[in-house]
Design an enzyme around this catalytic site. Structure first.
Site, PDB file in Angstrom:
ATOM      1  N   ARG A 245       0.850  -1.193   0.000  1.00 44.18           N
ATOM      2  CA  ARG A 245       0.000   0.000   0.000  1.00 44.18           C
ATOM      3  C   ARG A 245       0.881   1.236   0.000  1.00 44.18           C
ATOM      4  NH1 ARG A 245      -3.602  -2.392  -1.763  1.00 44.18           N
ATOM      5  NH2 ARG A 245      -5.713  -2.646  -0.940  1.00 44.18           N
ATOM      6  N   HIS A 293      -1.539   0.585  -9.760  1.00 43.81           N
ATOM      7  CA  HIS A 293      -2.255  -0.329  -8.857  1.00 43.81           C
ATOM      8  C   HIS A 293      -2.955  -1.435  -9.665  1.00 43.81           C
ATOM      9  CE1 HIS A 293      -4.427  -0.711  -4.701  1.00 43.81           C
ATOM     10  NE2 HIS A 293      -4.271  -1.884  -5.290  1.00 43.81           N
TER      11      HIS A 293
HETATM   12  P1  NDP Z   1      -2.334 -11.684   4.079  1.00 41.55           P
HETATM   13  O1  NDP Z   1      -3.135 -11.226   5.239  1.00 41.55           O
HETATM   14  O2  NDP Z   1      -2.538 -13.046   3.556  1.00 41.55           O
HETATM   15  O3  NDP Z   1      -0.776 -11.545   4.413  1.00 41.55           O
HETATM   16  C1  NDP Z   1      -0.228 -10.446   5.054  1.00 41.55           C
HETATM   17  C2  NDP Z   1       1.189 -10.806   5.464  1.00 41.55           C
HETATM   18  O4  NDP Z   1       1.792  -9.649   6.050  1.00 41.55           O
HETATM   19  C3  NDP Z   1       1.255 -11.910   6.519  1.00 41.55           C
HETATM   20  O5  NDP Z   1       2.310 -12.771   6.247  1.00 41.55           O
HETATM   21  C4  NDP Z   1       1.531 -11.131   7.801  1.00 41.55           C
HETATM   22  O6  NDP Z   1       2.224 -11.869   8.784  1.00 41.55           O
HETATM   23  C5  NDP Z   1       2.390 -10.018   7.289  1.00 41.55           C
HETATM   24  N1  NDP Z   1       2.386  -8.867   8.190  1.00 41.55           N
HETATM   25  C6  NDP Z   1       1.346  -8.091   8.552  1.00 41.55           C
HETATM   26  N2  NDP Z   1       1.743  -7.140   9.407  1.00 41.55           N
HETATM   27  C7  NDP Z   1       3.066  -7.340   9.604  1.00 41.55           C
HETATM   28  C8  NDP Z   1       4.045  -6.691  10.396  1.00 41.55           C
HETATM   29  N3  NDP Z   1       3.738  -5.647  11.165  1.00 41.55           N
HETATM   30  N4  NDP Z   1       5.297  -7.172  10.364  1.00 41.55           N
HETATM   31  C9  NDP Z   1       5.621  -8.244   9.611  1.00 41.55           C
HETATM   32  N5  NDP Z   1       4.735  -8.901   8.823  1.00 41.55           N
HETATM   33  C10 NDP Z   1       3.473  -8.452   8.832  1.00 41.55           C
HETATM   34  O7  NDP Z   1      -2.575 -10.601   2.942  1.00 41.55           O
HETATM   35  P2  NDP Z   1      -2.423 -10.775   1.353  1.00 41.55           P
HETATM   36  O8  NDP Z   1      -1.175 -11.507   1.078  1.00 41.55           O
HETATM   37  O9  NDP Z   1      -3.684 -11.269   0.766  1.00 41.55           O
HETATM   38  O10 NDP Z   1      -2.293  -9.246   0.906  1.00 41.55           O
HETATM   39  C11 NDP Z   1      -1.284  -8.432   1.447  1.00 41.55           C
HETATM   40  C12 NDP Z   1      -1.474  -6.999   0.991  1.00 41.55           C
HETATM   41  O11 NDP Z   1      -1.113  -6.877  -0.379  1.00 41.55           O
HETATM   42  C13 NDP Z   1      -2.902  -6.463   1.051  1.00 41.55           C
HETATM   43  O12 NDP Z   1      -3.253  -6.052   2.339  1.00 41.55           O
HETATM   44  C14 NDP Z   1      -2.816  -5.296   0.085  1.00 41.55           C
HETATM   45  O13 NDP Z   1      -2.357  -4.149   0.773  1.00 41.55           O
HETATM   46  C15 NDP Z   1      -1.756  -5.733  -0.910  1.00 41.55           C
HETATM   47  N6  NDP Z   1      -2.358  -6.091  -2.192  1.00 41.55           N
HETATM   48  C16 NDP Z   1      -2.043  -5.317  -3.272  1.00 41.55           C
HETATM   49  C17 NDP Z   1      -2.565  -5.602  -4.494  1.00 41.55           C
HETATM   50  C18 NDP Z   1      -2.166  -4.798  -5.685  1.00 41.55           C
HETATM   51  O14 NDP Z   1      -2.764  -4.994  -6.758  1.00 41.55           O
HETATM   52  N7  NDP Z   1      -1.170  -3.944  -5.572  1.00 41.55           N
HETATM   53  C19 NDP Z   1      -3.502  -6.712  -4.694  1.00 41.55           C
HETATM   54  C20 NDP Z   1      -3.740  -7.487  -3.502  1.00 41.55           C
HETATM   55  C21 NDP Z   1      -3.185  -7.177  -2.303  1.00 41.55           C
HETATM   56  P3  NDP Z   1       1.524 -13.103   9.555  1.00 41.55           P
HETATM   57  O15 NDP Z   1       1.128 -14.074   8.507  1.00 41.55           O
HETATM   58  O16 NDP Z   1       2.586 -13.620  10.432  1.00 41.55           O
HETATM   59  O17 NDP Z   1       0.337 -12.549  10.281  1.00 41.55           O
HETATM   60  C1  OXD Z   2      -5.851  -4.767  -3.379  1.00 44.03           C
HETATM   61  C2  OXD Z   2      -6.593  -5.520  -4.362  1.00 44.03           C
HETATM   62  O1  OXD Z   2      -6.022  -5.011  -2.195  1.00 44.03           O
HETATM   63  O2  OXD Z   2      -6.700  -5.051  -5.500  1.00 44.03           O
HETATM   64  O3  OXD Z   2      -5.066  -3.884  -3.773  1.00 44.03           O
HETATM   65  O4  OXD Z   2      -7.038  -6.631  -4.048  1.00 44.03           O
END
Ligand code: NDP
Ligand code: OXD
Length: 330
Positions: A245, A293
């Site tokens: 993000r 994005h």
């Molecule tokens: P998940 O919830 O599956 O994974 C999030 C990961 O981040 C987990 O491994 C979590 O650790 C880790 N995490 C969270 N907070 C911390 C922290 N403070 N320190 C270290 N690790 C941390 O989410 P997704 O993989 O589905 O998506 C992740 C993000 O990707 C979304 O929230 C979004 O912002 C972004 N995204 C962007 C897209 C785009 O098109 N650019 C599309 C989709 C998503 P743990 O598992 O140990 O809790």
């Molecule tokens: C995001 C998505 O979270 O597109 O960015 O899923």
């Protein structure tokens, strides 16, 4: 995450009469596509546009939203489930009046992780082969011959956020020959991927990576994380792929690190605010590739199947998938 069959049509026999889904994601044009997708995959479902003046708010049972106006969800007295239109639901949870007792389902379409993996592989290879330099040379009709310094097995990719998106990206990167390490809040066991955990593991992780991939959710803990103090700890010339993000990135610090050679190049997909302003210096920066994005955008049909399937499961008394956890913040 559920493995959604995108060719499936949801079971409508058990559609509860009176279910009404409102959608606020992508504007009016997109609504027509959403309607067509739901008409195909869940023809019994009443689907309306968010803000439709003809709609009685008390008739709305489900909402599929990306960025609802603050307070709006709290004014829907019959609301049973909120679906986020994306995997990141930060534009929903920032609503100070968000009804916390209503389950919030994050989009968990299988195709989203595949698309993210493709984006991350493309970006990592682009950094490896200096794609930005090649694109600028081509635009200038310049025969700029140079030899890439490294091959994939010689560059360690460090994924920050080893969740749904990060794990799939790790597997796909390994397929290209990249050694992969990951950093997350809790320990992970992804085959072949060394797991670094929390604050204690961060410095070791940063010191080991040649390309950093940020796939973290927007939380208080990750706000402003990709900034000067963290960038001072990476190896000189590290590549950055940022698709988490925009709030996580301190743009001026990233530009300074690129100019000092501390970062070798960056591929950035998410910004704060979006869209990125036309006069942003990031567009023309010779070491930055900007994407709008678009790293992972599953089709409306895939997402309609996911929502309709989750609604059907919920009606049968089964658990909703991929629930947002208010305590964790993602
Ligand atoms: P998940 O919830 O599956 O994974 C999030 C990961 O981040 C987990 O491994 C979590 O650790 C880790 N995490 C969270 N907070 C911390 C922290 N403070 N320190 C270290 N690790 C941390 O989410 P997704 O993989 O589905 O998506 C992740 C993000 O990707 C979304 O929230 C979004 O912002 C972004 N995204 C962007 C897209 C785009 O098109 N650019 C599309 C989709 C998503 P743990 O598992 O140990 O809790
Ligand atoms: C995001 C998505 O979270 O597109 O960015 O899923």
């Amino acid at each position: 995450m559920r493995d959604v069959d995108t060719d499936a049509v949801c079971e409508l026999d058990d559609a509860r009469p009176g279910d009404l889904l409102v959608i606020k994601s992508g504007g009016r044009k997109a609504f027509v596509q959403w309607q067509a997708a739901f008409a195909e995959v869940a023809p019994g479902l009443d689907v309306r546009r968010w803000g439709d003046p003809a709609l009685d708010p008390s008739a709305i049972t489900h909402a599929l939203v990306w960025d609802p106006e603050p307070g709006a969800l709290a004014r829907l007295p019959s609301l049973r489930v909120i679906f986020g239109a994306g995997a990141g639901v930060d534009a929903i949870i920032t609503d100070p009046e968000l009804p916390l007792h209503i389950p919030l389902v994050r989009m968990g379409v299988d195709g989203a992780a595949q698309r993210m993996g493709e984006y991350v592989c493309w970006a990592a290879l682009g950094l490896l082969r200096n794609q930005r330099r090649l694109a600028l040379s081509q635009a200038a009709a310049k025969w700029d011959y140079f030899e890439p310094e490294f091959t994939a097995p010689e560059r360690v990719v460090g994924i920050m956020g080893l969740g749904v998106m990060g794990t799939r990206s790790a597997v796909m990167l390994q397929g290209l020959g990249f050694p992969v390490i990951g950093w997350s809040r809790t320990e992970k066991s992804v085959p072949g991927v060394r797991s670094y955990v929390g604050d204690a593991g961060l410095d070791g992780f940063l010191a080991a990576a040649d390309i950093l991939v940020v796939l973290l959710p927007a939380t208080e803990a990750t706000r402003g994380l990709i900034a000067a103090p963290l960038l001072a700890k990476v190896k000189p010339g590290t590549g950055l792929v940022h698709a988490g993000r925009g709030t996580q990135l301190v743009v001026d610090d990233v530009v300074a690190a690129l100019e000092a050679g501390q970062l070798g190049g960056a591929v950035i997909d998410v910004f704060e605010p979006e869209p990125l302003a036309a006069d942003s210096p990031l567009w023309a920066h010779p070491k930055i590739t900007v994407t709008p994005h678009c790293a992972s955008l599953p089709s409306r049909r895939e997402r309609a199947v996911y929502v309709a399937d989750a609604m059907a499961a919920h009606r049968r008394g089964e658990e909703l998938p991929n629930l947002y956890d208010h305590a964790r913040g993602y």
